[in-house]
Design a protein around this motif. Structure first.
Motif, PDB file in Angstrom:
ATOM      1  N   ASP A 235       5.081 -38.455 -23.115  1.00  0.00           N
ATOM      2  CA  ASP A 235       3.624 -38.432 -23.053  1.00  0.00           C
ATOM      3  C   ASP A 235       3.139 -37.959 -24.419  1.00  0.00           C
ATOM      4  N   ILE A 236       2.529 -38.839 -25.187  1.00  0.00           N
ATOM      5  CA  ILE A 236       2.122 -38.540 -26.563  1.00  0.00           C
ATOM      6  C   ILE A 236       0.616 -38.292 -26.606  1.00  0.00           C
ATOM      7  N   HIS A 237       0.240 -37.057 -26.893  1.00  0.00           N
ATOM      8  CA  HIS A 237      -1.169 -36.701 -27.072  1.00  0.00           C
ATOM      9  C   HIS A 237      -1.262 -35.567 -28.079  1.00  0.00           C
ATOM     10  N   ILE A 238      -2.448 -35.372 -28.643  1.00  0.00           N
ATOM     11  CA  ILE A 238      -2.624 -34.375 -29.682  1.00  0.00           C
ATOM     12  C   ILE A 238      -2.339 -32.968 -29.170  1.00  0.00           C
ATOM     13  N   TRP A 239      -2.618 -32.716 -27.861  1.00  0.00           N
ATOM     14  CA  TRP A 239      -2.381 -31.367 -27.343  1.00  0.00           C
ATOM     15  C   TRP A 239      -0.895 -31.035 -27.179  1.00  0.00           C
ATOM     16  N   MET A 240      -0.029 -32.029 -27.410  1.00  0.00           N
ATOM     17  CA  MET A 240       1.407 -31.733 -27.432  1.00  0.00           C
ATOM     18  C   MET A 240       1.759 -30.798 -28.598  1.00  0.00           C
ATOM     19  N   LEU A 241       0.862 -30.720 -29.587  1.00  0.00           N
ATOM     20  CA  LEU A 241       1.145 -29.915 -30.778  1.00  0.00           C
ATOM     21  C   LEU A 241       0.708 -28.455 -30.622  1.00  0.00           C
ATOM     22  N   ILE A 242       0.117 -28.099 -29.482  1.00  0.00           N
ATOM     23  CA  ILE A 242      -0.361 -26.721 -29.278  1.00  0.00           C
ATOM     24  C   ILE A 242       0.753 -25.685 -29.441  1.00  0.00           C
ATOM     25  N   PRO A 243       1.968 -25.904 -28.883  1.00  0.00           N
ATOM     26  CA  PRO A 243       3.029 -24.909 -29.106  1.00  0.00           C
ATOM     27  C   PRO A 243       3.312 -24.657 -30.588  1.00  0.00           C
ATOM     28  N   ALA A 244       3.276 -25.726 -31.396  1.00  0.00           N
ATOM     29  CA  ALA A 244       3.518 -25.567 -32.839  1.00  0.00           C
ATOM     30  C   ALA A 244       2.403 -24.752 -33.483  1.00  0.00           C
ATOM     31  N   ILE A 245       1.175 -25.021 -33.078  1.00  0.00           N
ATOM     32  CA  ILE A 245       0.027 -24.288 -33.638  1.00  0.00           C
ATOM     33  C   ILE A 245       0.103 -22.813 -33.262  1.00  0.00           C
ATOM     34  N   VAL A 246       0.474 -22.526 -32.011  1.00  0.00           N
ATOM     35  CA  VAL A 246       0.589 -21.137 -31.548  1.00  0.00           C
ATOM     36  C   VAL A 246       1.627 -20.383 -32.381  1.00  0.00           C
ATOM     37  N   VAL A 247       2.797 -21.014 -32.596  1.00  0.00           N
ATOM     38  CA  VAL A 247       3.866 -20.364 -33.364  1.00  0.00           C
ATOM     39  C   VAL A 247       3.428 -20.112 -34.798  1.00  0.00           C
TER      40      VAL A 247
END
Length: 468
Positions: A235-247
């Motif tokens: 499932d490809i969506h922009i919110w998939m990147l939230i874990p990276a942003i949090v870290v």
């Protein structure tokens, strides 16, 4: 009790020559694991230690002390392994790959790779975490765009090591500065005089190379096929990147590295359950066993089937054995003896800079771990800097350039094994394209021999004023 003495050059030559012969024969000719060669090397070094008058107990303590000095690297590597596994399962890395294929133009891809990996490494302070996440994404994008993977790996590593030797959050930055008795922020400021021009030169090189390769071998059908395969699998969506942003945000706020990376790994597992449809045991299992999937694209299979704590075990053993061997070398005074033979000739900043870079590189070769280099080099070279009243910031800067930036060049070192394994490109293939490392080494030598950005202690300044 037998009197303890230092080794002579012949004894050192025998031990270090035996080490290199073991490593080369095991990896090149016998196809045996490097870890076994390192383990055997312990006992070769210990034979010399006993001959020099050390007791077995003292030598074993030296091994244990050497290992304990680098245990932070072990903890971070375990955490990074868990992070890679869950971030692939949770769609974080696949989303990075998808958007990279979607938006990055082939002509500026290498420059974009350098910049993205630089930003991530500065923000997080870890080259291993950067290569294991953004790095493997850029390798996949480069494959899709038809750009030679060794060059892509060179851009990834140039960006990753830029932050690893500059970020105040980096363990190598803290280690190089603390062992040189320099405040970490003073060390970072001193590094900027070298790192910024080196980065600009490196960026120009990768930009020119990008225009040479970009678009020449691009197969738009392959790019579309890779993108559709990713969409079908994740499932490809922009919110998939939230874990990276949090870290990145937490590390930028100077929170401790290991727990932050573990939080990122947990978020990846949650994302795998919520967005990728995995059940909870399988999602959590990717933190330990890594991610595994079978798609119609063989390249994606090789790229995405990785990560997990178990995937880091080989590198962990290299670190442990390398740190132990480095502890033995330090206990017996091997590198100190080598330096002492030409210490009287270290009469200028240029000669001291060259010697520091050589010692740091040799520590990577024989210690097999970046930590060994960053621990031993300042200890061995500090007296030479003090004799010339050179500011300790020059020592910490040179130790960082010689230790951190050459660690990935040694195929049997912790960095060499990890980087080659994660990126799927052999050490000798990507080595010619580690341009940031080569430019930084060149600038360090240039500064040393010309006196540019070389600072002295107050004692030296007072002497100069009196003479004036």
């Amino acid at each position: 009790m037998k009197e303890v003495r230092l080794p002579n050059l012949f004894e050192i030559f025998i031990v270090l020559g035996s080490f290199l012969a073991l490593v080369m024969s095991f990896t090149v000719f016998l196809d045996l694991p490097i870890q076994l060669a390192l383990f055997i090397s312990w006992f070769i070094a210990m034979i010399l230690g006993v001959r020099l008058g050390h007791s077995y107990k003292d030598l074993q303590t030296a091994i244990i002390n050497g290992i304990s000095n680098g245990l932070e690297a072990v903890l971070i590597l375990v955490s990074v392994g868990a992070l890679i596994g869950t971030w692939i399962a949770g769609g974080v890395v696949p989303t990075l790959i998808y958007y990279g294929l979607e938006f990055i133009h082939p002509n500026i891809f290498l420059l974009a790779t350098l910049i993205i990996c630089s930003i991530m490494s500065v923000a997080t302070g870890t080259s291993w975490g950067t290569v294991g996440t953004a790095g493997i994404a850029m390798i996949a994008i480069g494959e899709g765009l038809g750009i030679p993977l060794p060059i892509v790996a060179g851009a990834v590593l140039s960006g990753a090591y830029f932050g690893d030797k500059l970020s105040p959050l980096s363990d190598s930055t803290v280690l190089a500065s603390s062992l040189s008795k320099v405040d970490v922020l003073d060390h970072v400021r001193a590094m900027l005089f070298l790192s910024i021009p080196a980065y600009i030169i490196t960026a120009i090189l990768f930009t020119v190379t990008g225009f040479i390769y970009g678009g020449k071998h691009i197969d738009l059908e392959k790019v579309d096929f890779l993108k559709s395969s990713l969409q079908q699998t994740f499932d490809i969506h922009i919110w998939m990147l939230i874990p990276a942003i949090v870290v990145i945000v937490l590390l930028a706020l100077k929170k401790p590295s290991m727990p932050v990376i573990v939080i990122g790994a947990l978020l990846g597992a949650i994302w795998a359950v919520v967005f990728q449809g995995m059940n909870i045991p399988d999602a959590l299992g990717t933190a330990y066993n890594g991610f595994s999937i079978k798609t119609d694209v063989e390249f994606l299979n090789g790229l995405l089937n990785r990560g997990g704590i178990t995937g880091m075990l080989g590198s962990l053993v290299v670190i442990i054995f390398g740190l132990g061997f480095g502890g033995l070398l330090e206990k017996m005074g091997v590198l100190q003896v080598i330096v002492s033979k030409f210490e009287k000739k270290l009469t200028t900043p240029g000669k001291i800079t060259l010697s520091t870079l050589i010692v740091a590189f040799l520590a990577n070769i024989f210690g097999c771990a970046m930590y060994v280099s960053l621990i031993l080099t300042p200890k061995i070279m500090e007296n030479s800097y003090d004799k010339l009243n050179l500011d300790r910031r020059i020592l910490s800067r040179n130790a960082e350039v010689g230790g951190t930036l050459t660690a990935g060049m040694v195929p049997w070192s912790d960095n060499g094994i990890y980087m080659a394994g994660i990126l799927g490109v052999s050490t000798f293939s990507y080595l010619p394209f580690m341009w940031l490392s080569f430019v930084s080494i060149g600038l360090a030598l240039l500064y040393g021999y010309t006196g540019k950005f070389i600072w002295y202690t107050k004692e030296k300044s007072l002497q100069s004023q009196k003479l004036g």
